[in-house]
Design an enzyme around this catalytic site. Structure first.
Site, PDB file in Angstrom:
ATOM      1  N   GLU A   1       0.852  -1.197   0.000  1.00 59.49           N
ATOM      2  CA  GLU A   1       0.000   0.000   0.000  1.00 59.49           C
ATOM      3  C   GLU A   1       0.886   1.244   0.000  1.00 59.49           C
ATOM      4  N   LYS A   2       0.595   2.145  -0.949  1.00 65.49           N
ATOM      5  CA  LYS A   2       1.412   3.365  -1.057  1.00 65.49           C
ATOM      6  C   LYS A   2       0.891   4.493  -0.157  1.00 65.49           C
TER       7      LYS A   2
ATOM      8  N   ILE B   1     -22.045  10.473  -6.878  1.00 62.94           N
ATOM      9  CA  ILE B   1     -21.286  11.391  -6.013  1.00 62.94           C
ATOM     10  C   ILE B   1     -21.971  12.757  -5.956  1.00 62.94           C
ATOM     11  N   GLY B   2     -22.374  13.272  -7.127  1.00 59.36           N
ATOM     12  CA  GLY B   2     -23.004  14.593  -7.174  1.00 59.36           C
ATOM     13  C   GLY B   2     -24.243  14.656  -6.290  1.00 59.36           C
TER      14      GLY B   2
ATOM     15  N   CYS C   1     -12.350   3.666  -0.620  1.00 54.36           N
ATOM     16  CA  CYS C   1     -13.584   3.414   0.119  1.00 54.36           C
ATOM     17  C   CYS C   1     -13.497   3.907   1.568  1.00 54.36           C
TER      18      CYS C   1
ATOM     19  N   HIS D   1     -44.981  -7.087  10.225  1.00 57.10           N
ATOM     20  CA  HIS D   1     -45.784  -5.867  10.205  1.00 57.10           C
ATOM     21  C   HIS D   1     -45.595  -5.125  11.518  1.00 57.10           C
TER      22      HIS D   1
ATOM     23  N   GLY E   1      -7.018   0.624   3.435  1.00 51.83           N
ATOM     24  CA  GLY E   1      -8.472   0.769   3.217  1.00 51.83           C
ATOM     25  C   GLY E   1      -8.874   1.401   1.897  1.00 51.83           C
ATOM     26  N   GLY E   2      -7.905   1.996   1.183  1.00 52.64           N
ATOM     27  CA  GLY E   2      -8.191   2.499  -0.161  1.00 52.64           C
ATOM     28  C   GLY E   2      -9.135   3.684  -0.203  1.00 52.64           C
TER      29      GLY E   2
HETATM   30  P1  FAD Z   1      -9.515   1.374  -3.990  1.00 55.18           P
HETATM   31  O1  FAD Z   1     -10.434   1.424  -2.845  1.00 55.18           O
HETATM   32  O2  FAD Z   1      -9.414   2.579  -4.850  1.00 55.18           O
HETATM   33  O3  FAD Z   1      -8.079   1.019  -3.394  1.00 55.18           O
HETATM   34  C1  FAD Z   1      -6.943   0.991  -4.169  1.00 55.18           C
HETATM   35  C2  FAD Z   1      -5.738   1.121  -3.274  1.00 55.18           C
HETATM   36  O4  FAD Z   1      -4.571   0.818  -4.033  1.00 55.18           O
HETATM   37  C3  FAD Z   1      -5.508   2.514  -2.721  1.00 55.18           C
HETATM   38  O5  FAD Z   1      -5.339   2.463  -1.339  1.00 55.18           O
HETATM   39  C4  FAD Z   1      -4.238   2.995  -3.407  1.00 55.18           C
HETATM   40  O6  FAD Z   1      -3.446   3.844  -2.592  1.00 55.18           O
HETATM   41  C5  FAD Z   1      -3.525   1.691  -3.652  1.00 55.18           C
HETATM   42  N1  FAD Z   1      -2.555   1.724  -4.748  1.00 55.18           N
HETATM   43  C6  FAD Z   1      -2.746   2.144  -6.026  1.00 55.18           C
HETATM   44  N2  FAD Z   1      -1.631   1.949  -6.764  1.00 55.18           N
HETATM   45  C7  FAD Z   1      -0.700   1.386  -5.933  1.00 55.18           C
HETATM   46  C8  FAD Z   1       0.611   0.945  -6.112  1.00 55.18           C
HETATM   47  N3  FAD Z   1       1.226   0.980  -7.304  1.00 55.18           N
HETATM   48  N4  FAD Z   1       1.273   0.442  -5.042  1.00 55.18           N
HETATM   49  C9  FAD Z   1       0.673   0.361  -3.830  1.00 55.18           C
HETATM   50  N5  FAD Z   1      -0.597   0.740  -3.615  1.00 55.18           N
HETATM   51  C10 FAD Z   1      -1.287   1.246  -4.655  1.00 55.18           C
HETATM   52  N6  FAD Z   1     -18.807   2.309  -3.487  1.00 55.18           N
HETATM   53  C11 FAD Z   1     -19.798   1.656  -2.878  1.00 55.18           C
HETATM   54  O7  FAD Z   1     -19.986   0.458  -3.110  1.00 55.18           O
HETATM   55  N7  FAD Z   1     -20.607   2.286  -1.964  1.00 55.18           N
HETATM   56  C12 FAD Z   1     -20.459   3.593  -1.669  1.00 55.18           C
HETATM   57  O8  FAD Z   1     -21.207   4.129  -0.846  1.00 55.18           O
HETATM   58  C13 FAD Z   1     -19.425   4.314  -2.315  1.00 55.18           C
HETATM   59  N8  FAD Z   1     -19.235   5.623  -2.044  1.00 55.18           N
HETATM   60  C14 FAD Z   1     -18.219   6.281  -2.665  1.00 55.18           C
HETATM   61  C15 FAD Z   1     -18.070   7.638  -2.394  1.00 55.18           C
HETATM   62  C16 FAD Z   1     -17.056   8.354  -3.004  1.00 55.18           C
HETATM   63  C17 FAD Z   1     -16.897   9.818  -2.703  1.00 55.18           C
HETATM   64  C18 FAD Z   1     -16.164   7.695  -3.896  1.00 55.18           C
HETATM   65  C19 FAD Z   1     -15.046   8.438  -4.535  1.00 55.18           C
HETATM   66  C20 FAD Z   1     -16.315   6.345  -4.180  1.00 55.18           C
HETATM   67  C21 FAD Z   1     -17.352   5.630  -3.569  1.00 55.18           C
HETATM   68  N9  FAD Z   1     -17.575   4.285  -3.837  1.00 55.18           N
HETATM   69  C22 FAD Z   1     -18.593   3.620  -3.231  1.00 55.18           C
HETATM   70  C23 FAD Z   1     -16.708   3.526  -4.757  1.00 55.18           C
HETATM   71  C24 FAD Z   1     -15.684   2.698  -3.966  1.00 55.18           C
HETATM   72  O9  FAD Z   1     -14.916   3.553  -3.160  1.00 55.18           O
HETATM   73  C25 FAD Z   1     -14.798   1.914  -4.919  1.00 55.18           C
HETATM   74  O10 FAD Z   1     -15.589   1.145  -5.791  1.00 55.18           O
HETATM   75  C26 FAD Z   1     -13.857   0.990  -4.147  1.00 55.18           C
HETATM   76  O11 FAD Z   1     -13.062   1.696  -3.248  1.00 55.18           O
HETATM   77  C27 FAD Z   1     -12.967   0.197  -5.102  1.00 55.18           C
HETATM   78  O12 FAD Z   1     -12.155  -0.652  -4.371  1.00 55.18           O
HETATM   79  P2  FAD Z   1     -10.741  -1.132  -4.902  1.00 55.18           P
HETATM   80  O13 FAD Z   1     -10.231  -2.066  -3.864  1.00 55.18           O
HETATM   81  O14 FAD Z   1     -10.868  -1.620  -6.294  1.00 55.18           O
HETATM   82  O15 FAD Z   1      -9.814   0.161  -4.974  1.00 55.18           O
HETATM   83  P1  NAI Z   2     -21.112   8.617 -12.173  1.00 57.54           P
HETATM   84  O1  NAI Z   2     -20.666   7.830 -13.326  1.00 57.54           O
HETATM   85  O2  NAI Z   2     -22.053   8.029 -11.197  1.00 57.54           O
HETATM   86  O3  NAI Z   2     -21.803   9.972 -12.682  1.00 57.54           O
HETATM   87  C1  NAI Z   2     -21.140  10.897 -13.482  1.00 57.54           C
HETATM   88  C2  NAI Z   2     -22.181  11.775 -14.148  1.00 57.54           C
HETATM   89  O4  NAI Z   2     -21.496  12.832 -14.793  1.00 57.54           O
HETATM   90  C3  NAI Z   2     -22.987  11.043 -15.201  1.00 57.54           C
HETATM   91  O5  NAI Z   2     -24.348  11.321 -14.990  1.00 57.54           O
HETATM   92  C4  NAI Z   2     -22.463  11.632 -16.499  1.00 57.54           C
HETATM   93  O6  NAI Z   2     -23.440  11.652 -17.530  1.00 57.54           O
HETATM   94  C5  NAI Z   2     -22.083  13.031 -16.071  1.00 57.54           C
HETATM   95  N1  NAI Z   2     -21.084  13.700 -16.898  1.00 57.54           N
HETATM   96  C6  NAI Z   2     -19.995  13.157 -17.501  1.00 57.54           C
HETATM   97  N2  NAI Z   2     -19.300  14.110 -18.149  1.00 57.54           N
HETATM   98  C7  NAI Z   2     -19.946  15.278 -17.935  1.00 57.54           C
HETATM   99  C8  NAI Z   2     -19.710  16.626 -18.326  1.00 57.54           C
HETATM  100  N3  NAI Z   2     -18.651  16.971 -19.040  1.00 57.54           N
HETATM  101  N4  NAI Z   2     -20.591  17.578 -17.927  1.00 57.54           N
HETATM  102  C9  NAI Z   2     -21.677  17.245 -17.178  1.00 57.54           C
HETATM  103  N5  NAI Z   2     -21.938  15.987 -16.773  1.00 57.54           N
HETATM  104  C10 NAI Z   2     -21.080  15.019 -17.145  1.00 57.54           C
HETATM  105  O7  NAI Z   2     -19.771   9.104 -11.478  1.00 57.54           O
HETATM  106  P2  NAI Z   2     -19.476   9.775 -10.069  1.00 57.54           P
HETATM  107  O8  NAI Z   2     -20.709  10.351  -9.488  1.00 57.54           O
HETATM  108  O9  NAI Z   2     -18.294  10.637 -10.291  1.00 57.54           O
HETATM  109  O10 NAI Z   2     -19.033   8.523  -9.211  1.00 57.54           O
HETATM  110  C11 NAI Z   2     -17.908   7.727  -9.594  1.00 57.54           C
HETATM  111  C12 NAI Z   2     -18.083   6.301  -9.202  1.00 57.54           C
HETATM  112  O11 NAI Z   2     -18.041   6.148  -7.802  1.00 57.54           O
HETATM  113  C13 NAI Z   2     -19.407   5.756  -9.679  1.00 57.54           C
HETATM  114  O12 NAI Z   2     -19.141   4.875 -10.741  1.00 57.54           O
HETATM  115  C14 NAI Z   2     -19.983   5.011  -8.533  1.00 57.54           C
HETATM  116  O13 NAI Z   2     -20.070   3.659  -8.845  1.00 57.54           O
HETATM  117  C15 NAI Z   2     -18.986   5.189  -7.394  1.00 57.54           C
HETATM  118  N6  NAI Z   2     -19.736   5.707  -6.250  1.00 57.54           N
HETATM  119  C16 NAI Z   2     -20.665   4.893  -5.668  1.00 57.54           C
HETATM  120  C17 NAI Z   2     -21.431   5.337  -4.634  1.00 57.54           C
HETATM  121  C18 NAI Z   2     -22.460   4.450  -4.078  1.00 57.54           C
HETATM  122  O14 NAI Z   2     -22.456   3.277  -4.371  1.00 57.54           O
HETATM  123  N7  NAI Z   2     -23.364   4.954  -3.252  1.00 57.54           N
HETATM  124  C19 NAI Z   2     -21.278   6.682  -4.071  1.00 57.54           C
HETATM  125  C20 NAI Z   2     -20.297   7.473  -4.796  1.00 57.54           C
HETATM  126  C21 NAI Z   2     -19.552   6.964  -5.816  1.00 57.54           C
END
Ligand code: FAD
Ligand code: NAI
Length: 466
Positions: A33-34, A184-185, A42, A445, A39-40
């Site tokens: 992990e860098k 996210i939005g 998430c 219920h 925990g990444g």
């Molecule tokens: P990541 O969680 O991105 O972890 C990758 C890890 O690899 C990082 O810690 C990084 O530092 C490390 N790494 C990368 N390159 C290297 C390297 N060369 N050497 C060592 N370490 C490295 N998903 C949901 O299901 N529910 C949610 O509610 C949700 N909410 C989200 C809200 C936000 C704001 C965002 C941005 C994302 C959200 N997601 C959610 C998406 C979710 O976070 C990702 O789908 C998930 O973290 C992916 O897991 P992963 O293990 O593939 O990678």
């Molecule tokens: P997203 O893919 O959900 O939504 C991006 C939106 O931006 C789309 O509606 C797209 O049409 C629009 N868009 C793209 N280019 C644009 C532009 N130039 N101008 C205006 N609108 C534009 O991506 P988001 O919200 O950034 O989330 C990223 C990822 O993180 C998602 O794929 C989601 O799976 C994950 N995530 C999951 C959550 C959850 O499970 N509750 C919470 C937050 C993130």
């Protein structure tokens, strides 16, 4: 030189879960992990901090708006943003410590540094100018994803922010302009709107939440508008002028036409995420990427280089933590010689707003496109007793079943606690269950889940309470 059975690069939900499962199966495992913490995305800047702020901001809003009508009289709530951010940080720290504990408990070595694949069985781990070579039988790439950027708009994480900056704003923006009406939005827009920001969402497409069932998305948009969100659909932000005290964003219709300017204190860019493969040395090592920069894998998560696998956000599929986790388990089992498998037809998705939106399986649009004959059963929360007494009646349950066999093909819910309710549908679908099965399952219920049973009854046109 250490010799491992498995080295996992990345400790997000994909990576750490894979490591735990591999250890359970008797492998000697290390994770690389860098980041300073495990925990990444998430745990550190994704799922967990956003849910902490969604919870805290919802409580703030409830205290200000719904307590009085229930006879709970409190003075107007005051926002202490640093304390709310501290609450968020405590949640992050607790979960990160949990992953550290799991690594220790499962005797998994944690190698801090950036991992680079030198070839089959060889990983270089570099930190602080020093590097070590680690030998291993197998490698799993679980390096996740990074924010997608808009050309010409520089994210400074102060005024023009990604989700990371939006999770740590120092004050509530007067006006928040959000680019992208995706998950996210709408989640982070909800947080700041509840805390007092005026929110405008600019979305390229003519709808919000692409990929979700269209009818659900339409009703969700109406609910958000009622809450105070403003949407500009079919539009894109092409530039942000940062020279003044207030940001000036140029908005153009997606189909072309006259531009307009919108002022904002903060612009949140959330237009999706891109796979993260920097510094892994994939090209030199011979690990192929697909045309969207994702690590290319076969159905068993194997990359083009022998002994190297990939999972999570860095490969194709929904970018969701639970999808990454399930792939982590499956690949560990495959490496151990078992039949690891992920059912991509039954991966739930949840938007953690108020109300929540949840979904599993096919949308109506997907069934139409595939030419599948289906029946629909719907049930509104306005007719659900528990929702009525709680006065939280926004939304409905929608069940899509195969017209011939009655097998449930998709379930979509908009409503409070929809994210918890979706899982009975997921279990049913894993077992190939029918709407009739769901309709004949006794539901306690009064619960909101009774709306699922009623929607299943409605597939057969025999809902009781409607
Ligand atoms: P990541 O969680 O991105 O972890 C990758 C890890 O690899 C990082 O810690 C990084 O530092 C490390 N790494 C990368 N390159 C290297 C390297 N060369 N050497 C060592 N370490 C490295 N998903 C949901 O299901 N529910 C949610 O509610 C949700 N909410 C989200 C809200 C936000 C704001 C965002 C941005 C994302 C959200 N997601 C959610 C998406 C979710 O976070 C990702 O789908 C998930 O973290 C992916 O897991 P992963 O293990 O593939 O990678
Ligand atoms: P997203 O893919 O959900 O939504 C991006 C939106 O931006 C789309 O509606 C797209 O049409 C629009 N868009 C793209 N280019 C644009 C532009 N130039 N101008 C205006 N609108 C534009 O991506 P988001 O919200 O950034 O989330 C990223 C990822 O993180 C998602 O794929 C989601 O799976 C994950 N995530 C999951 C959550 C959850 O499970 N509750 C919470 C937050 C993130």
């Amino acid at each position: 030189m250490a010799t491992y059975d498995l080295v996992v690069i990345g400790t997000g939900p994909g990576g750490y879960v894979c490591a735990v499962r591999a250890s359970q199966l008797g492998m000697k495992v290390a994770v690389v992990e860098k980041n300073a913490t495990l925990g990444g995305t998430c745990l550190n800047v994704g799922c967990m901090p956003s849910k902490a702020l969604l919870h805290a901001s919802e409580m703030f809003e409830e205290a200000g708006h719904s307590f009085a009508k229930m006879g709970v009289s409190v003075s107007a709530p005051k926002l202490d943003l640093p304390a709310m951010m501290n609450f968020k940080q405590q949640g992050i720290d607790g979960n990160v410590k949990g992953v550290e504990f799991l690594m220790k408990k499962n005797k998994i070595d944690v190698l801090k540094g950036t991992g680079k694949i030198l070839g089959t069985g060889k990983v270089e781990v570099s930190a602080d100018g020093k590097s070590q070579l680690v030998e291993t039988r197998n490698i799993v790439i679980a390096t996740g994803s990074d924010i997608a950027r808009l050309k010409g708009i520089e994210i400074d994480e102060k005024r023009i922010v990604s989700s990371t900056g939006a999770l740590s704003l120092e004050k509530v923006p007067g006006k928040l302009l959000i680019v992208g009406a995706g998950v996210i939005g709408l989640e982070l827009g909800s947080v700041w709107h509840r805390l007092g920001a005026e929110v405008v969402v600019v979305e390229f497409l003519d709808r919000i939440l692409p990929g979700m069932d269209g009818e659900i998305a339409k009703q969700f948009q109406r609910i958000l508008e009622k809450q105070g969100f403003a949407f500009k659909l079919g539009a894109k932000v092409t530039a942000v002028d940062t020279s003044g005290k207030t940001l000036k964003a140029t908005i153009e219709p997606a189909a072309g036409g006259a531009a307009e300017t919108l002022e904002a204190d903060v612009v949140l860019v959330c237009i999706g995420r891109v796979p993260y493969t920097d510094a892994l040395g994939l090209k030199e090592a011979g690990v192929a990427l697909d045309n969207r920069g994702r690590v290319q894998i076969d159905p068993h998560f194997a990359t083009s280089l022998k002994g190297v696998y990939a999972i999570g956000d860095v490969v194709a599929g929904p970018m969701l933590a639970h999808k990454a986790e399930d792939e982590g388990v499956a690949v560990a089992e495959i490496i151990a010689g078992q039949a690891g498998h992920v059912n991509y037809d039954v991966i739930p998705g949840v938007v953690y707003t108020t109300p929540e939106v949840s979904s599993v399986g096919k949308t109506e649009e997907e069934l139409k496109q595939a030419g599948t004959a289906y029946t629909v059963g719907k049930f509104p929360f306005t007719a659900n007793g528990r929702s009525k007494v709680n006065q939280t009646t926004d939304g409905f349950v929608k069940i899509l079943a195969d017209a011939k066999t009655d097998r449930v093909l998709g379930v979509h819910i908009i409503g409070r606690e929809a994210g918890e309710m979706i899982h009975e549908a997921a279990v049913l679908m894993e077992f190939g269950g029918s709407a009739e099965d769901l309709a004949r399952t006794c539901h306690a219920h009064p619960t909101r889940s009774e709306a699922i049973k009623e929607a299943a009854l409605a597939v057969g046109k025999r809902a009781i309470h409607m």
